[in-house]
Design a protein around this motif. Structure first.
Motif, PDB file in Angstrom:
ATOM      1  N   PHE A 140       8.862  30.964  -7.756  1.00 48.29           N
ATOM      2  CA  PHE A 140       7.681  30.963  -6.881  1.00 48.29           C
ATOM      3  C   PHE A 140       6.449  30.486  -7.647  1.00 48.29           C
ATOM      4  O   PHE A 140       5.676  29.664  -7.140  1.00 48.29           O
ATOM      5  CB  PHE A 140       7.414  32.346  -6.303  1.00 48.29           C
ATOM      6  N   PHE A 141       6.266  30.988  -8.845  1.00 41.53           N
ATOM      7  CA  PHE A 141       5.121  30.533  -9.645  1.00 41.53           C
ATOM      8  C   PHE A 141       5.190  29.026  -9.871  1.00 41.53           C
ATOM      9  O   PHE A 141       4.175  28.326  -9.779  1.00 41.53           O
ATOM     10  CB  PHE A 141       5.076  31.265 -10.991  1.00 41.53           C
ATOM     11  N   ASP A 142       6.380  28.520 -10.156  1.00 42.69           N
ATOM     12  CA  ASP A 142       6.527  27.076 -10.371  1.00 42.69           C
ATOM     13  C   ASP A 142       6.158  26.298  -9.110  1.00 42.69           C
ATOM     14  O   ASP A 142       5.476  25.269  -9.177  1.00 42.69           O
ATOM     15  CB  ASP A 142       7.969  26.743 -10.769  1.00 42.69           C
ATOM     16  N   ALA A 143       6.613  26.783  -7.950  1.00 46.90           N
ATOM     17  CA  ALA A 143       6.308  26.105  -6.686  1.00 46.90           C
ATOM     18  C   ALA A 143       4.815  26.122  -6.406  1.00 46.90           C
ATOM     19  O   ALA A 143       4.236  25.107  -5.989  1.00 46.90           O
ATOM     20  CB  ALA A 143       7.077  26.768  -5.540  1.00 46.90           C
ATOM     21  N   ALA A 144       4.176  27.280  -6.642  1.00 53.19           N
ATOM     22  CA  ALA A 144       2.736  27.385  -6.403  1.00 53.19           C
ATOM     23  C   ALA A 144       1.956  26.491  -7.362  1.00 53.19           C
ATOM     24  O   ALA A 144       0.998  25.810  -6.970  1.00 53.19           O
ATOM     25  CB  ALA A 144       2.288  28.842  -6.559  1.00 53.19           C
ATOM     26  N   ILE A 145       2.365  26.449  -8.613  1.00 49.77           N
ATOM     27  CA  ILE A 145       1.695  25.599  -9.597  1.00 49.77           C
ATOM     28  C   ILE A 145       1.845  24.128  -9.222  1.00 49.77           C
ATOM     29  O   ILE A 145       0.887  23.344  -9.323  1.00 49.77           O
ATOM     30  CB  ILE A 145       2.248  25.874 -11.007  1.00 49.77           C
ATOM     31  N   ASP A 146       3.029  23.739  -8.769  1.00 57.82           N
ATOM     32  CA  ASP A 146       3.242  22.351  -8.345  1.00 57.82           C
ATOM     33  C   ASP A 146       2.309  21.984  -7.191  1.00 57.82           C
ATOM     34  O   ASP A 146       1.733  20.888  -7.162  1.00 57.82           O
ATOM     35  CB  ASP A 146       4.698  22.143  -7.922  1.00 57.82           C
ATOM     36  N   LEU A 147       2.171  22.895  -6.238  1.00 55.92           N
ATOM     37  CA  LEU A 147       1.279  22.635  -5.101  1.00 55.92           C
ATOM     38  C   LEU A 147      -0.171  22.538  -5.556  1.00 55.92           C
ATOM     39  O   LEU A 147      -0.921  21.661  -5.106  1.00 55.92           O
ATOM     40  CB  LEU A 147       1.435  23.749  -4.053  1.00 55.92           C
TER      41      LEU A 147
END
Length: 251
Positions: A10-17
């Motif tokens: 989730f952190f990776d997805a949020a950072i990508d966004l």
């Protein structure tokens, strides 16, 4: 799969966004911040509106330490967060035609002001009409939405349009339709929404741009300080007094 691994995903997805928004929305963030700075410099007032969870990002920039003191919440009873009972009533109210007109008619908004409208889908009657009617009043409108919804979902407004179609500046949160970043074979529905994280960051980026733009023009930005630091209350008291005619959350 461990909870920790899912948390990391989730952190990776949020950072990508967040990185996408930073890189791809740089120009619109600049435009939105400049619009707010122009409004402040010209004596206008600032307002933010969001329904349901979109209201969280709007509330995050109102009466906020480190934020612009002139940002006011345009509240619509029943749709500010999920405080109404049952919570599903708030979702139903977003689809009611004419509600935005009633709210604007009784609000302090006037020509020369600026209104930030936050709606992830931008498809419901309330945010669409809010933008249309605010612009008709001479109010500048900044929309914060996921542009993907406009191409992948049908509008719920009689005009067939989305929020993005009625704004002076549109900020695209890049959130995918459905607002869920993770999937798991053992879980039948996608989960872990990131729209609040991304939208709140977008809003703070716009506020920072507005403050910096004012400073570049030799205008001290009307910023609030934390009440939990020495001198904070006294500082804020002076700001409240100076801009009393443009601050509505203390009345």
């Amino acid at each position: 799969m461990s909870d920790r691994k899912l948390a990391g995903q989730f952190f990776d997805a949020a950072i990508d966004l967040l990185q996408r928004v930073r890189d791809e929305e740089d120009g619109t963030i600049e435009a939105a911040g400049t619009l707010l700075a122009d409004t402040v410099a010209d004596g206008g007032r600032l307002f933010a509106f969001g329904a349901g969870h979109s209201s969280l990002a709007a509330q995050d920039v109102v009466y906020r330490a480190g934020g612009l003191a002139l940002m006011n919440l345009l509240a619509v009873p029943g749709v500010v967060g999920v405080d109404v009972m049952p919570a599903t009533l708030g979702s139903a109210l977003e689809r009611v035609d004419g509600l935005a007109s009633a709210v604007l008619d009784s609000s302090p908004l006037r020509a020369g002001d600026a209104l930030v409208i936050i709606s992830l889908s931008g498809r419901n009657a309330l945010p669409v009409e809010m933008a249309m009617n605010a612009r008709a009043l001479g109010v500048k409108v900044i929309g914060v939405t996921s542009v993907a919804y406009a191409s992948e979902t049908r509008s719920r407004h009689v005009s067939g349009t989305h929020l993005k179609d009625h704004c002076d500046v549109v900020l695209d949160s890049k959130i995918a339709v459905g607002d869920a970043e993770l999937t798991l074979d053992a879980v039948p529905a996608p989960f872990a929404p990131a729209s609040t994280v991304v939208t709140a960051a977008l809003m703070q980026a716009v506020m920072a741009t507005a403050a910096g733009t004012l400073a570049e023009r030799g205008i001290e930005p009307p910023l609030l300080r934390s009440g939990n630091v020495d001198g904070g209350h006294e500082w804020n008291g002076r700001v409240f007094e100076k801009y009393a005619d443009r601050i509505f959350y203390r009345r």
